[in-house]
Design a protein around this motif. Structure first.
Motif, PDB file in Angstrom:
ATOM      1  N   PRO A   1       0.805  -1.236   0.000  1.00 53.10           N
ATOM      2  CA  PRO A   1       0.000   0.000   0.000  1.00 53.10           C
ATOM      3  C   PRO A   1       0.835   1.281   0.000  1.00 53.10           C
ATOM      4  CG  PRO A   1      -0.164  -1.133   2.114  1.00 53.10           C
ATOM      5  CD  PRO A   1       0.608  -2.027   1.197  1.00 53.10           C
ATOM      6  N   ARG A   2       2.110   1.182   0.297  1.00 49.60           N
ATOM      7  CA  ARG A   2       2.973   2.379   0.278  1.00 49.60           C
ATOM      8  C   ARG A   2       3.290   2.845  -1.141  1.00 49.60           C
ATOM      9  NH1 ARG A   2       7.488   0.023   4.172  1.00 49.60           N
ATOM     10  NH2 ARG A   2       6.928  -1.757   2.891  1.00 49.60           N
ATOM     11  N   ILE A   3       3.010   1.966  -2.128  1.00 47.71           N
ATOM     12  CA  ILE A   3       3.235   2.368  -3.520  1.00 47.71           C
ATOM     13  C   ILE A   3       2.142   3.359  -3.888  1.00 47.71           C
ATOM     14  CG2 ILE A   3       3.189   1.572  -5.918  1.00 47.71           C
ATOM     15  CD1 ILE A   3       4.534  -0.966  -5.014  1.00 47.71           C
ATOM     16  N   ASN A   4       2.541   4.422  -4.520  1.00 48.04           N
ATOM     17  CA  ASN A   4       1.625   5.490  -4.893  1.00 48.04           C
ATOM     18  C   ASN A   4       0.463   4.944  -5.721  1.00 48.04           C
ATOM     19  OD1 ASN A   4       0.372   7.801  -5.847  1.00 48.04           O
ATOM     20  ND2 ASN A   4       2.289   8.831  -6.335  1.00 48.04           N
ATOM     21  N   GLU A   5      -0.737   5.416  -5.434  1.00 47.08           N
ATOM     22  CA  GLU A   5      -1.925   4.959  -6.172  1.00 47.08           C
ATOM     23  C   GLU A   5      -1.876   5.381  -7.637  1.00 47.08           C
ATOM     24  OE1 GLU A   5      -5.665   4.768  -4.681  1.00 47.08           O
ATOM     25  OE2 GLU A   5      -5.041   4.147  -2.691  1.00 47.08           O
ATOM     26  N   ASP A   6      -0.978   6.300  -7.968  1.00 46.42           N
ATOM     27  CA  ASP A   6      -0.835   6.731  -9.359  1.00 46.42           C
ATOM     28  C   ASP A   6       0.055   5.785 -10.159  1.00 46.42           C
ATOM     29  OD1 ASP A   6      -2.411   8.956  -8.855  1.00 46.42           O
ATOM     30  OD2 ASP A   6      -0.679  10.198  -8.318  1.00 46.42           O
ATOM     31  N   ALA A   7       0.547   4.746  -9.513  1.00 48.26           N
ATOM     32  CA  ALA A   7       1.427   3.787 -10.200  1.00 48.26           C
ATOM     33  C   ALA A   7       0.680   3.141 -11.359  1.00 48.26           C
ATOM     34  CB  ALA A   7       1.910   2.726  -9.221  1.00 48.26           C
ATOM     35  N   ASP A   8       1.412   2.767 -12.382  1.00 49.44           N
ATOM     36  CA  ASP A   8       0.843   2.150 -13.579  1.00 49.44           C
ATOM     37  C   ASP A   8       0.338   0.743 -13.240  1.00 49.44           C
ATOM     38  OD1 ASP A   8       0.230   1.108 -16.054  1.00 49.44           O
ATOM     39  OD2 ASP A   8       2.154   1.603 -16.970  1.00 49.44           O
ATOM     40  N   LYS A   9      -0.974   0.589 -13.176  1.00 47.42           N
ATOM     41  CA  LYS A   9      -1.580  -0.696 -12.799  1.00 47.42           C
ATOM     42  C   LYS A   9      -1.250  -1.796 -13.807  1.00 47.42           C
ATOM     43  CE  LYS A   9      -4.736   0.691  -9.446  1.00 47.42           C
ATOM     44  NZ  LYS A   9      -3.881   1.221  -8.435  1.00 47.42           N
ATOM     45  N   GLU A  10      -1.146  -1.447 -15.076  1.00 44.44           N
ATOM     46  CA  GLU A  10      -0.823  -2.440 -16.107  1.00 44.44           C
ATOM     47  C   GLU A  10       0.605  -2.959 -15.920  1.00 44.44           C
ATOM     48  OE1 GLU A  10      -1.781  -4.985 -19.135  1.00 44.44           O
ATOM     49  OE2 GLU A  10      -3.115  -3.613 -18.095  1.00 44.44           O
ATOM     50  N   GLN A  11       1.520  -2.071 -15.579  1.00 43.46           N
ATOM     51  CA  GLN A  11       2.906  -2.479 -15.338  1.00 43.46           C
ATOM     52  C   GLN A  11       2.991  -3.363 -14.092  1.00 43.46           C
ATOM     53  OE1 GLN A  11       5.690   0.704 -14.544  1.00 43.46           O
ATOM     54  NE2 GLN A  11       7.329  -0.426 -15.554  1.00 43.46           N
ATOM     55  N   ILE A  12       2.235  -3.022 -13.064  1.00 40.05           N
ATOM     56  CA  ILE A  12       2.200  -3.845 -11.849  1.00 40.05           C
ATOM     57  C   ILE A  12       1.667  -5.235 -12.176  1.00 40.05           C
ATOM     58  CG2 ILE A  12       1.068  -4.127  -9.614  1.00 40.05           C
ATOM     59  CD1 ILE A  12       1.206  -1.035  -9.351  1.00 40.05           C
ATOM     60  N   LYS A  13       0.602  -5.291 -12.964  1.00 44.78           N
ATOM     61  CA  LYS A  13       0.018  -6.583 -13.367  1.00 44.78           C
ATOM     62  C   LYS A  13       1.044  -7.407 -14.141  1.00 44.78           C
ATOM     63  CE  LYS A  13      -3.084  -8.352 -16.775  1.00 44.78           C
ATOM     64  NZ  LYS A  13      -2.203  -8.349 -17.898  1.00 44.78           N
ATOM     65  N   ASN A  14       1.756  -6.776 -15.083  1.00 52.87           N
ATOM     66  CA  ASN A  14       2.747  -7.503 -15.884  1.00 52.87           C
ATOM     67  C   ASN A  14       3.848  -8.094 -15.013  1.00 52.87           C
ATOM     68  OD1 ASN A  14       1.345  -6.888 -18.200  1.00 52.87           O
ATOM     69  ND2 ASN A  14       2.729  -5.270 -18.847  1.00 52.87           N
ATOM     70  N   VAL A  15       4.320  -7.336 -14.026  1.00 59.10           N
ATOM     71  CA  VAL A  15       5.377  -7.824 -13.138  1.00 59.10           C
ATOM     72  C   VAL A  15       4.867  -8.991 -12.290  1.00 59.10           C
ATOM     73  CG1 VAL A  15       6.811  -7.224 -11.149  1.00 59.10           C
ATOM     74  CG2 VAL A  15       6.659  -5.672 -13.094  1.00 59.10           C
ATOM     75  N   LEU A  16       3.630  -8.891 -11.786  1.00 56.73           N
ATOM     76  CA  LEU A  16       3.073  -9.973 -10.966  1.00 56.73           C
ATOM     77  C   LEU A  16       2.845 -11.239 -11.782  1.00 56.73           C
ATOM     78  CD1 LEU A  16       0.588  -7.937  -8.760  1.00 56.73           C
ATOM     79  CD2 LEU A  16       2.733  -9.000  -8.039  1.00 56.73           C
ATOM     80  N   VAL A  17       2.352 -11.101 -13.008  1.00 60.53           N
ATOM     81  CA  VAL A  17       2.142 -12.277 -13.868  1.00 60.53           C
ATOM     82  C   VAL A  17       3.490 -12.904 -14.232  1.00 60.53           C
ATOM     83  CG1 VAL A  17       1.308 -13.036 -16.122  1.00 60.53           C
ATOM     84  CG2 VAL A  17      -0.092 -11.516 -14.732  1.00 60.53           C
ATOM     85  N   LEU A  18       4.490 -12.072 -14.515  1.00 61.31           N
ATOM     86  CA  LEU A  18       5.834 -12.596 -14.792  1.00 61.31           C
ATOM     87  C   LEU A  18       6.369 -13.363 -13.585  1.00 61.31           C
ATOM     88  CD1 LEU A  18       8.377 -12.788 -16.574  1.00 61.31           C
ATOM     89  CD2 LEU A  18       9.083 -10.579 -15.604  1.00 61.31           C
ATOM     90  N   ALA A  19       6.167 -12.818 -12.394  1.00 61.20           N
ATOM     91  CA  ALA A  19       6.628 -13.493 -11.172  1.00 61.20           C
ATOM     92  C   ALA A  19       5.956 -14.856 -11.018  1.00 61.20           C
ATOM     93  CB  ALA A  19       6.349 -12.626  -9.954  1.00 61.20           C
ATOM     94  N   LEU A  20       4.662 -14.919 -11.305  1.00 65.52           N
ATOM     95  CA  LEU A  20       3.957 -16.208 -11.231  1.00 65.52           C
ATOM     96  C   LEU A  20       4.523 -17.194 -12.249  1.00 65.52           C
ATOM     97  CD1 LEU A  20       0.249 -15.071 -10.799  1.00 65.52           C
ATOM     98  CD2 LEU A  20       1.661 -16.273  -9.112  1.00 65.52           C
ATOM     99  N   ALA A  21       4.785 -16.731 -13.461  1.00 65.86           N
ATOM    100  CA  ALA A  21       5.340 -17.607 -14.498  1.00 65.86           C
ATOM    101  C   ALA A  21       6.728 -18.118 -14.107  1.00 65.86           C
ATOM    102  CB  ALA A  21       5.407 -16.863 -15.825  1.00 65.86           C
ATOM    103  N   CYS A  22       7.497 -17.286 -13.423  1.00 68.13           N
ATOM    104  CA  CYS A  22       8.846 -17.682 -13.001  1.00 68.13           C
ATOM    105  C   CYS A  22       8.830 -18.713 -11.868  1.00 68.13           C
ATOM    106  CB  CYS A  22       9.638 -16.460 -12.566  1.00 68.13           C
ATOM    107  SG  CYS A  22      10.072 -15.369 -13.930  1.00 68.13           S
ATOM    108  N   CYS A  23       7.687 -18.900 -11.244  1.00 67.95           N
ATOM    109  CA  CYS A  23       7.557 -19.846 -10.127  1.00 67.95           C
ATOM    110  C   CYS A  23       6.999 -21.201 -10.564  1.00 67.95           C
ATOM    111  CB  CYS A  23       6.634 -19.264  -9.052  1.00 67.95           C
ATOM    112  SG  CYS A  23       7.323 -17.826  -8.243  1.00 67.95           S
ATOM    113  N   HIS A  24       6.873 -21.436 -11.871  1.00 64.64           N
ATOM    114  CA  HIS A  24       6.331 -22.713 -12.348  1.00 64.64           C
ATOM    115  C   HIS A  24       7.178 -23.860 -11.809  1.00 64.64           C
ATOM    116  CE1 HIS A  24       4.799 -25.829 -14.966  1.00 64.64           C
ATOM    117  NE2 HIS A  24       3.859 -24.980 -15.370  1.00 64.64           N
ATOM    118  N   PRO A  25       6.553 -24.950 -11.310  1.00 61.23           N
ATOM    119  CA  PRO A  25       7.336 -26.050 -10.743  1.00 61.23           C
ATOM    120  C   PRO A  25       8.241 -26.757 -11.754  1.00 61.23           C
ATOM    121  CG  PRO A  25       4.998 -26.599 -10.758  1.00 61.23           C
ATOM    122  CD  PRO A  25       5.119 -25.178 -11.188  1.00 61.23           C
ATOM    123  N   ASN A  26       7.893 -26.691 -13.037  1.00 60.93           N
ATOM    124  CA  ASN A  26       8.737 -27.296 -14.061  1.00 60.93           C
ATOM    125  C   ASN A  26       9.646 -26.199 -14.628  1.00 60.93           C
ATOM    126  OD1 ASN A  26       9.927 -28.367 -16.357  1.00 60.93           O
ATOM    127  ND2 ASN A  26       8.087 -29.450 -17.007  1.00 60.93           N
TER     128      ASN A  26
END
Length: 94
Positions: A10-35
């Motif tokens: 929540p300390r991240i400014n609400e003006d942050a680019d939501k699309e960029q945040i989504k891309n980073v989170l989806v990339l993080a999930l992809a990097c955690c694939h068990p295979n």
């Protein structure tokens, strides 16, 4: 997308680019694939972070952990011999 960005500090400014945040989170999930063969390459990760490409698709359901991990180029066949069944597993590469 609101549910996905709700994990952001929540300390991240609400003006942050939501699309960029989504891309980073989806990339993080992809990097955690068990295979490890299903994880994005470092090149793909960098391209996502610099905005050159979209993040990779992640499975809707949690992927199953399989050990030992088979290389993506390896194809395993199915056979019934001597009364034993051997399952078929097929992987694709990056």
């Amino acid at each position: 997308m609101d549910k996905l960005t709700s994990v952001v500090d929540p300390r991240i400014n609400e003006d942050a680019d939501k699309e960029q945040i989504k891309n980073v989170l989806v990339l993080a999930l992809a990097c955690c694939h068990p295979n490890p063969h299903e994880r994005p390459s470092m090149k793909t990760g960098l391209q996502v972070l610099t905005g050159e490409t979209e993040p990779p698709e992640v499975p809707v359901e949690k992927p199953a952990f399989i050990w030992p991990v088979l290389a993506p180029s390896r194809e395993v066949g199915c056979s019934i011999s001597g009364g034993q069944f051997t399952p078929t597993i097929e992987f694709s590469g990056r």
